[in-house]
Design an enzyme around this catalytic site. Structure first.
Site, PDB file in Angstrom:
ATOM      1  N   LYS A 280       0.832  -1.215   0.000  1.00  0.00           N
ATOM      2  CA  LYS A 280       0.000   0.000   0.000  1.00  0.00           C
ATOM      3  C   LYS A 280       0.862   1.258   0.000  1.00  0.00           C
ATOM      4  CE  LYS A 280      -2.674  -3.000  -0.076  1.00  0.00           C
ATOM      5  NZ  LYS A 280      -3.089  -3.394  -1.409  1.00  0.00           N
TER       6      LYS A 280
ATOM      7  N   GLU B 199      -2.516   7.708   8.061  1.00  0.00           N
ATOM      8  CA  GLU B 199      -3.304   8.567   7.174  1.00  0.00           C
ATOM      9  C   GLU B 199      -4.296   9.360   8.004  1.00  0.00           C
ATOM     10  OE1 GLU B 199      -5.458   6.476   4.125  1.00  0.00           O
ATOM     11  OE2 GLU B 199      -3.648   5.800   3.114  1.00  0.00           O
TER      12      GLU B 199
ATOM     13  N   HIS C 185     -15.964  -4.630   5.656  1.00  0.00           N
ATOM     14  CA  HIS C 185     -15.121  -4.635   4.460  1.00  0.00           C
ATOM     15  C   HIS C 185     -15.531  -5.683   3.442  1.00  0.00           C
ATOM     16  CE1 HIS C 185     -12.896  -1.632   6.516  1.00  0.00           C
ATOM     17  NE2 HIS C 185     -12.631  -2.437   7.518  1.00  0.00           N
TER      18      HIS C 185
ATOM     19  N   ARG D 138      -6.801  -7.758 -10.074  1.00  0.00           N
ATOM     20  CA  ARG D 138      -7.535  -8.978 -10.448  1.00  0.00           C
ATOM     21  C   ARG D 138      -8.888  -8.610 -11.052  1.00  0.00           C
ATOM     22  NH1 ARG D 138      -8.665  -8.141  -4.835  1.00  0.00           N
ATOM     23  NH2 ARG D 138     -10.845  -7.517  -4.714  1.00  0.00           N
TER      24      ARG D 138
HETATM   25  C1  MV4 Z   1      -9.841   4.863   4.919  1.00  0.00           C
HETATM   26  C2  MV4 Z   1     -11.046   5.324   5.472  1.00  0.00           C
HETATM   27  C3  MV4 Z   1     -11.081   6.621   5.948  1.00  0.00           C
HETATM   28  N1  MV4 Z   1      -9.972   7.389   5.879  1.00  0.00           N
HETATM   29  N2  MV4 Z   1      -8.782   5.664   4.871  1.00  0.00           N
HETATM   30  C4  MV4 Z   1     -11.227   0.358   4.281  1.00  0.00           C
HETATM   31  C5  MV4 Z   1     -10.711  -0.661   3.338  1.00  0.00           C
HETATM   32  C6  MV4 Z   1      -9.406  -0.169   2.860  1.00  0.00           C
HETATM   33  N3  MV4 Z   1      -9.304  -0.399   1.460  1.00  0.00           N
HETATM   34  C7  MV4 Z   1      -9.373   1.275   3.216  1.00  0.00           C
HETATM   35  N4  MV4 Z   1     -10.528   1.543   4.021  1.00  0.00           N
HETATM   36  C8  MV4 Z   1     -10.763   2.774   4.497  1.00  0.00           C
HETATM   37  N5  MV4 Z   1      -9.718   3.620   4.442  1.00  0.00           N
HETATM   38  C9  MV4 Z   1      -8.859   6.900   5.360  1.00  0.00           C
HETATM   39  N6  MV4 Z   1      -7.772   7.660   5.335  1.00  0.00           N
HETATM   40  C10 MV4 Z   1     -12.135   4.480   5.522  1.00  0.00           C
HETATM   41  C11 MV4 Z   1     -11.987   3.186   5.054  1.00  0.00           C
HETATM   42  C12 MV4 Z   1     -13.165   2.381   5.175  1.00  0.00           C
HETATM   43  C13 MV4 Z   1     -13.852   1.910   4.064  1.00  0.00           C
HETATM   44  C14 MV4 Z   1     -13.408   2.164   2.791  1.00  0.00           C
HETATM   45  C15 MV4 Z   1     -14.093   1.705   1.708  1.00  0.00           C
HETATM   46  C16 MV4 Z   1     -15.253   0.977   1.895  1.00  0.00           C
HETATM   47  C17 MV4 Z   1     -15.703   0.705   3.151  1.00  0.00           C
HETATM   48  C18 MV4 Z   1     -15.015   1.154   4.252  1.00  0.00           C
HETATM   49  C19 MV4 Z   1     -15.486   0.888   5.521  1.00  0.00           C
HETATM   50  C20 MV4 Z   1     -14.800   1.325   6.599  1.00  0.00           C
HETATM   51  C21 MV4 Z   1     -13.638   2.065   6.427  1.00  0.00           C
END
Ligand code: MV4
Length: 515
Positions: A123, A207, A242, A301
Site C-alpha cells: 500500500k 493517514e 469490508h 484482479r
Molecule cells: C480509509 C477510510 C477513511 N480514511 N482511509 C477500508 C478498506 C481499505 N481499502 C481502506 N478503508 C478505508 N480507508 C482513510 N484515510 C475508511 C476506510 C473504510 C472503508 C473504505 C471503503 C469501503 C468501506 C469502508 C469501511 C470502513 C472504512
C-alpha cells in the site's frame, strides 16, 4: 471460425470455484476454448466441476490444501495440457509468486505481470506510485510509523482522528483508528503486531481519517502493447466489515458530478501507465461529497462486481482478459467506451442477516431462480447441492440493468421476489429492505450506510414457531416436492440443519475465507 481467430490457448485451467469459476468457464465456451476445472473434496459435485470440459481433484477441503496449492494447480495444468490459468478472484489471484511460477512453467497467468502485482500490493509503494503520477492520495505519510516521536509529530500535523494501516494490508485488514494522541503509541504497537501476524510484515503507516467517505472504484484495462482504457466507476459504499454488499454504476455521486468519471478515470490510468500495467485492474478511491477523491489501493484482479461494468458498457471483461493474456491489442480506444443505463448488483449469500450475518452452510432444498428483462444471475449453486462450510458463503450475484437507476432498482426488487432459496439462511429479504430504504433510493450512500441502516430499521418479526416447525420437518424429510410446497408459505428458510451447522462455523470462524 473463433478457433482460427483465437488459437493461443487450447485449454485454460480455472484455479477457482463457485460462481466465478462458472463465469470464466462460460467465457471459455463462448470462445471455443476447453476448460479445466479443479476441485477439493467438498466440491466434488460443485456446479463449476459439472460445467467444465475436464476436471481435476486437487486435494482436501481446506483451501490451504487445495485452491491455494500452487504445486497442485501447476501439476493439474500440465496433466491436462492447459496453456493458461485463470485465477478468478480471491485465492491466488493477487499472488505474485503464483504468477511467476506459472510463467516459469510455460503457462500464461491470466492477469497482470508479477511485477505489477508486487509493486501495487504494497500500500505504501502504491501510494508513492500514485503521488508520482500526480494522483491525489489521502494526507499522510508512507514512512513506517516506527519512530514514535515522528509518528506523534505527523499525527499532530494531520489532526486527529488518524488511521493506522498495514503497509502489506488491504481490504481493511489491520486498520486502526486513533482518536487522541494518548492512544497513539499503544495503537501503533497493536497494529504492528496484528499486521505481523496477518501479513508477516509489521509495517504500519499513518493517514488522516476521511469521515463517512464513499468508496468509488475505477475499472481499468491495459494490453501488452501499452494501450490503456478506463471503463468507468462502480460505487461500492455499501459494505459490512469490508465485505461489499451492493455495487452499482453509475455512482449516484458521479451521476450528480459527471466530470468526476473522467477525472478519476484519467487518474487511474496515470497509475496504470506508471507501472506498465496490463490486463484488468481496479483503482479504489475514497470520495467526499465535495467531489474530492483520494487514491486508496489497486486490486490487480478480476473483481466480484465486474458484471455491473459489463452491463453498462456492453463488454465481456473475462473475454477481454483472455485476449489480452494471449497478446491481442485492446479492440477499442477511450472514445469508443460509452455507458448506457444503470446497473446494480446484490451479493446473495448463505448467511443470516438477523444473526450478525452468520454463515449458513447446508443443503439447498429448493431453488427458484429469477430471470426476465434486465436480469443476470451469476450463480455457483444448484438445488440439491450442499453449500460447504469451508469457503466464502457467496451463492450467486444478482445483477439488474435498467435505463435509469430507478428502473434498475425496480427490476432488482422484482427479481428478489422471484428468487427463492430454501435450506440455507440467506440475505434476500435483507436486500429487499435495503432497496426500499429512502436514503438508498436517494443515492445518499457512504461507508457508514449499512451500520446506520441497522440502527434505524424496524426488525422483521421472528417467524412463528408453527411455521418454523413446518419448515424444519420439510428440511428433515429432504424432499424437494415438500420443500416446494413450503415455499408457498413464504420466504422462510430457517431449517434445523442450518442451526446445527452454526456451532462449527463459530469454531472455525469466517477469517481466512476466500475474499
Ligand atoms: C480509509 C477510510 C477513511 N480514511 N482511509 C477500508 C478498506 C481499505 N481499502 C481502506 N478503508 C478505508 N480507508 C482513510 N484515510 C475508511 C476506510 C473504510 C472503508 C473504505 C471503503 C469501503 C468501506 C469502508 C469501511 C470502513 C472504512
Amino acid at each position: 471460425m473463433e478457433e482460427a481467430l483465437f488459437p493461443k490457448f487450447g485449454k485454460v485451467l480455472v484455479a477457482n470455484r463457485g460462481e466465478i469459476a462458472v463465469r470464466v468457464i462460460r467465457a471459455l465456451r463462448e470462445m471455443n476454448i476447453r476448460s479445466v476445472a479443479v476441485f477439493s473434496d467438498a466440491d466434488r459435485a460443485a456446479l463449476h466441476v459439472r460445467m467444465a470440459d475436464e476436471a481435476e481433484h486437487i486435494g482436501p477441503s481446506p483451501s490451504s490444501e487445495s485452491y491455494l496449492r500452487i504445486d497442485r494447480l501447476l501439476e493439474a495444468a500440465k496433466k491436462h495440457q492447459a496453456g493458461a490459468i485463470h485465477p478468478g478472484y480471491g485465492f491466488l489471484s493477487e499472488n505474485a509468486d503464483f504468477a511467476t511460477e506459472c510463467e516459469s512453467a510455460g503457462i500464461v497467468f491470466i492477469g497482470p505481470s508479477a511485477d505489477s502485482i508486487r509493486r501495487l500490493g504494497s500500500k505504501t509503494a502504491a501510494r508513492l506510485v500514485a503521488k508520482a503520477a500526480d494522483v491525489p492520495v489521502v494526507p499522510g505519510s508512507e514512512e513506517p510509523a516506527t519512530n514514535i516521536d515522528r509518528a506523534r509529530k505527523l499525527a499532530r500535523k494531520l489532526g486527529y482522528p488518524v488511521l493506522l494501516k498495514a503497509a502489506a494490508g488491504g481490504g481493511g485488514k489491520g486498520m486502526r483508528r486513533v482518536d487522541a494522541e494518548s492512544d497513539l503509541e499503544s495503537a501503533i504497537r497493536d497494529a504492528s503486531s496484528e499486521a505481523q501476524r496477518a501479513f508477516h510484515n509489521s509495517e504500519v503507516y499513518i493517514e488522516k481519517v476521511i469521515e463517512k467517505p464513499r468508496h468509488i472504484e475505477i475499472q481499468i484495462v491495459g494490453d501488452r502493447h501499452g494501450n490503456f482504457v478506463h471503463l468507468g466507476e462502480r460505487e461500492c459504499s455499501l459494505q459490512r466489515r469490508h465485505q461489499k454488499i451492493v455495487e452499482e454504476c453509475p455512482s449516484p455521486l458521479v451521476a450528480a458530478n459527471p466530470e468526476m468519471r473522467n477525472a478519476m478515470g484519467e487518474a487511474a490510468l496515470r497509475i496504470a501507465r506508471a507501472v506498465g500495467y496490463y490486463n484488468l485492474g481496479t483503482v479504489e478511491f475514497l470520495a467526499d461529497n465535495q467531489g474530492h477523491f483520494y487514491f486508496l489501493e489497486v486490486n490487480t484482479r478480476l473483481q466480484v462486481e465486474h458484471p455491473v461494468t459489463e452491463f453498462v458498457t456492453g463488454l465481456d471483461l473475462v473475454q477481454l482478459q483472455l485476449r489480452i493474456a494471449a497478446g491481442e491489442r485492446l479492440p477499442f480506444t477511450q472514445p469508443d467506451i460509452a455507458w448506457r443505463g444503470s446497473a446494480i448488483e446484490c451479493r446473495i449469500c448463505a448467511e443470516d442477516p438477523e444473526n450478525q450475518f452468520f454463515p449458513s452452510p447446508g443443503k439447498i432444498l429448493h431453488l427458484q431462480e429469477p430471470s426476465g428483462p434486465g436480469i443476470r444471475l451469476d450463480s455457483g449453486v444448484y438445488q440439491g447441492w450442499t453449500v460447504p462450510l469451508e469457503y466464502d458463503p457467496l451463492l450467486a450475484k444478482l445483477v439488474a440493468w435498467g435505463a435509469d437507476r430507478n428502473t434498475a432498482i425496480q427490476r432488482m426488487q422484482r427479481a428478489l421476489r422471484e428468487y427463492s432459496i430454501l435450506g440455507v439462511e440467506n440475505n434476500l429479504a435483507f436486500f429487499r429492505e435495503i432497496l426500499d430504504d429512502p436514503q438508498f433510493r436517494e443515492g445518499r450512500l457512504d461507508t457508514n450506510f449499512v451500520g446506520e441502516f441497522f440502527l434505524r430499521r424496524t426488525p422483521a418479526p421472528p417467524p412463528s414457531p408453527d411455521l418454523e416447525m413446518a419448515v424444519a420437518l420439510v428440511a428433515a424429510a429432504h424432499c424437494d416436492a415438500q420443500a416446494k410446497a413450503c415455499a408457498t408459505i413464504g420466504q422462510v428458510s430457517r431449517v434445523a440443519q442450518a442451526s446445527a451447522c452454526a456451532s462449527r462455523w463459530l469454531i472455525e470462524g469466517r477469517d481466512g475465507l476466500q475474499r
